[in-house]
Write a protein that holds these residues in place. Structure first.
Motif, mmCIF file in Angstrom:
data_model
loop_
_atom_site.group_PDB
_atom_site.id
_atom_site.type_symbol
_atom_site.label_atom_id
_atom_site.label_comp_id
_atom_site.label_asym_id
_atom_site.label_seq_id
_atom_site.Cartn_x
_atom_site.Cartn_y
_atom_site.Cartn_z
ATOM 1 N N ASP A 171 -5.232 -9.517 61.978
ATOM 2 C CA ASP A 171 -6.162 -9.991 60.955
ATOM 3 C C ASP A 171 -6.405 -8.915 59.908
ATOM 4 O O ASP A 171 -6.494 -9.208 58.712
ATOM 5 C CB ASP A 171 -7.484 -10.416 61.609
ATOM 6 N N ASP B 15 -12.355 -7.024 57.134
ATOM 7 C CA ASP B 15 -12.354 -7.089 58.596
ATOM 8 C C ASP B 15 -13.106 -5.926 59.252
ATOM 9 O O ASP B 15 -12.799 -5.554 60.369
ATOM 10 C CB ASP B 15 -10.904 -7.174 59.130
ATOM 11 N N HIS C 146 -16.217 -10.767 59.144
ATOM 12 C CA HIS C 146 -16.809 -11.753 60.059
ATOM 13 C C HIS C 146 -17.393 -11.108 61.321
ATOM 14 O O HIS C 146 -17.516 -11.782 62.343
ATOM 15 C CB HIS C 146 -15.770 -12.830 60.409
ATOM 16 N N HIS C 147 -17.725 -9.811 61.257
ATOM 17 C CA HIS C 147 -18.347 -9.150 62.408
ATOM 18 C C HIS C 147 -19.873 -9.148 62.275
ATOM 19 O O HIS C 147 -20.396 -9.209 61.168
ATOM 20 C CB HIS C 147 -17.839 -7.715 62.544
ATOM 21 N N ALA D 186 -11.599 -15.470 61.319
ATOM 22 C CA ALA D 186 -10.810 -14.310 60.895
ATOM 23 C C ALA D 186 -11.261 -13.889 59.494
ATOM 24 O O ALA D 186 -11.731 -14.724 58.706
ATOM 25 C CB ALA D 186 -9.321 -14.660 60.851
ATOM 26 N N ALA D 187 -11.075 -12.606 59.196
ATOM 27 C CA ALA D 187 -11.311 -12.149 57.820
ATOM 28 C C ALA D 187 -10.343 -12.860 56.881
ATOM 29 O O ALA D 187 -10.680 -13.149 55.733
ATOM 30 C CB ALA D 187 -11.145 -10.635 57.729
ATOM 31 N N ASP E 7 -6.238 -13.657 65.085
ATOM 32 C CA ASP E 7 -7.653 -13.490 65.430
ATOM 33 C C ASP E 7 -8.226 -14.700 66.172
ATOM 34 O O ASP E 7 -9.230 -14.579 66.860
ATOM 35 C CB ASP E 7 -8.496 -13.216 64.174
HETATM 36 MN MN LIG Z 1 -10.891 -10.044 62.318
#
Ligand SMILES: [Mn+2]
Length: 336
Positions: free
Chosen positions: A28, A92, A118-119, A137-138, A171
Motif C-alpha cells: 500500500d 500511509d 487510514h491509520h 488502504a491509503a 492492504d
Molecule cells: Mn495502508
C-alpha cells in the motif's frame, strides 16, 4: 488545517512535489505513492517519490519504480528535494516517527504537508488532510482524492490504476479483510477498467517467492508454530539464527503470520521475530478482536484492529512469555 479546495487550486500549476511513505514500505505504501506519482507527472508537476528505506523485490515492478529515491542510499539528494519542495504528500502514515530521520527534514521543510492516510490517531504535522480510518488502504484514499476531490477520473491511466490496485489488494489482504466494502470492490472494478491487470498483479505480488523464502516458510510452519487452544491464538517465533540460516531478506517474512491465522480456530496470530537490535511483532486478528490494542499497550506499536505491529527490547523468549501472559487479559474476547 486548511481546506482541501485550496490544495486543488495549488495543484493547478506545476509544483515541486515530494511524495513519501512509511519506512519498510509495503504494497500500500508503494502502491499509493506511485499511483499518486503517475497521476501528478501527467499534470506537469516535478514529483519525486522518496522511500525512507528499501523494500522487497516483489514490490519493485510498479510503473515509476525506477524513479524512486531510497533515502538511506541518497540522503543528500533527498534532503535537498525535501527542503526545496512546495508540497510534500505523506502517504500511509500519520506520525513523522514512521519515516525515521526523514521526519525531521519533512517537519522543517516549508512545504505544505498533505496527509493521505487510514491509520488511527494522526499526529498534527500536516496542513491538508485526506484521512479516513474506514478506508481499507491509503491507495483507496489516493483514488478518492484524484476522482472526487480533484475531479480527474480521466487521468487514472493504466499506470495509476496498476499502482492503486496493488495498494488496495495488498492492504485488504486480497479483498478479504472486513473493511473491503462494496465501495472498495467498485473502485477495484474502475481500476481494472482503467487498465490494471488484476491477475498479473496478483501473480507479481504473491507468486514471486524465492526458493529460500518458501523453505523458510516451511520451517516456520513445521518447527516454529505454537497453538494455544485456550486462547484461540497461534504464535510463530523465529530466532536470529533461523533468519541467518535461510538468508531471509527484506519482505521475506511478510504475510507468514497470515498462515497462522488461516487455522479455523485461531482468532489471533502473532509472528515474533528476533532482529539484530530488537524483537519485532506482527499481529493479525479476525473479526472484532483489537490486535492494535495489544501492540499499543504492551509493545510500543499500533496499527489497525485486524493488523498491527510492535516491538520489544527483551529477548525473543522473554517477549514470547510476555505475549502469552498478556493473552489471559483477553481470554474472553478471544473466545467468541
Ligand atoms: Mn495502508
Amino acid at each position: 488545517m486548511l481546506d482541501l479546495a485550496s490544495l486543488t487550486e495549488l495543484l493547478d500549476q506545476p509544483r515541486k512535489i515530494v511524495i513519501t511513505t512509511h519506512h519498510k514500505p509495503d504494497g500500500d505504501a508503494m502502491g499509493s505513492s506511485l499511483g499518486l506519482y503517475n497521476y501528478l507527472i501527467q499534470q506537469g508537476h516535478h514529483a519525486k517519490v522518496i522511500a525512507p528505506t528499501d523494500y522487497p523485490d516483489f514490490l519493485s515492478w510498479m510503473p515509476g519504480n525506477e524513479e524512486v529515491i531510497i533515502y538511506t542510499e541518497n540522503t543528500k539528494l533527498s534532503a535537498t528535494l525535501i527542503a526545496d519542495a512546495e508540497i510534500i504528500f505523506c502517504l500511509d502514515f500519520n506520525s513523522l516517527s514512521r519515516i525515521n530521520e526523514m521526519g525531521v527534514l519533512v517537519g522543517e521543510s516549508p512545504a505544505y504537508k498533505v496527509m493521505i492516510d487510514h491509520h488511527l490517531e494522526p499526529e498534527d504535522f500536516d496542513d491538508y488532510r485526506h484521512w479516513d480510518i474506514n478506508a481499507c488502504a491509503a491507495a483507496q484514499l489516493v483514488y478518492t482524492f484524484i476522482v472526487d476531490q480533484l475531479q480527474h477520473k480521466e487521468l487514472i491511466n493504466k499506470d495509476v490504476a496498476t499502482c492503486l490496485y496493488t495498494g488496495i489488494m495488498t492492504d485488504s489482504a486480497s479483498f478479504r479483510l472486513p473493511n473491503t466494502t462494496s465501495t472498495v470492490h467498485r473502485i477495484a472494478a474502475d481500476l481494472i477498467d482503467a487498465g490494471a491487470n488484476n491477475s498479473r498483479i496478483h501473480e507479481l505480488i504473491y507468486s514471486s517467492s524465492s526458493e529460500n523464502r518458501l523453505r523458510f516458510l516451511g520451517h516456520c510452519l513445521a518447527n516454529c508454530l505454537e497453538i494455544l487452544p485456550e486462547y484461540n491464538t497461534a504464535i510463530i517465533a523465529v530466532s536470529k539464527k533461523d533468519i541467518a540460516r535461510f538468508d531471509v531478506n527484506t519482505g521475506d517474512t511478510e504475510g507468514i503470520v497470515n498462515y497462522a491465522l488461516s487455522i479455523g480456530s485461531v482468532h489471533l496470530a502473532a509472528f515474533i521475530v528476533e532482529r539484530s537490535d530488537r524483537v519485532k511483532l506482527s499481529l493479525r486478528s479476525k473479526a472484532e478482536f483489537p490486535a492494535n490494542e495489544i501492540c499499543k499497550k504492551y509493545f510500543q506499536g499500533g496499527g489497525h484492529r485486524n493488523a498491527a505491529g510492535g516491538q520489544s527490547e527483551d529477548t525473543l523468549e522473554a517477549t514470547v512469555t510476555k505475549f502469552k501472559q498478556i493473552l489471559s487479559e483477553y481470554k474472553t474476547l478471544l473466545n467468541y
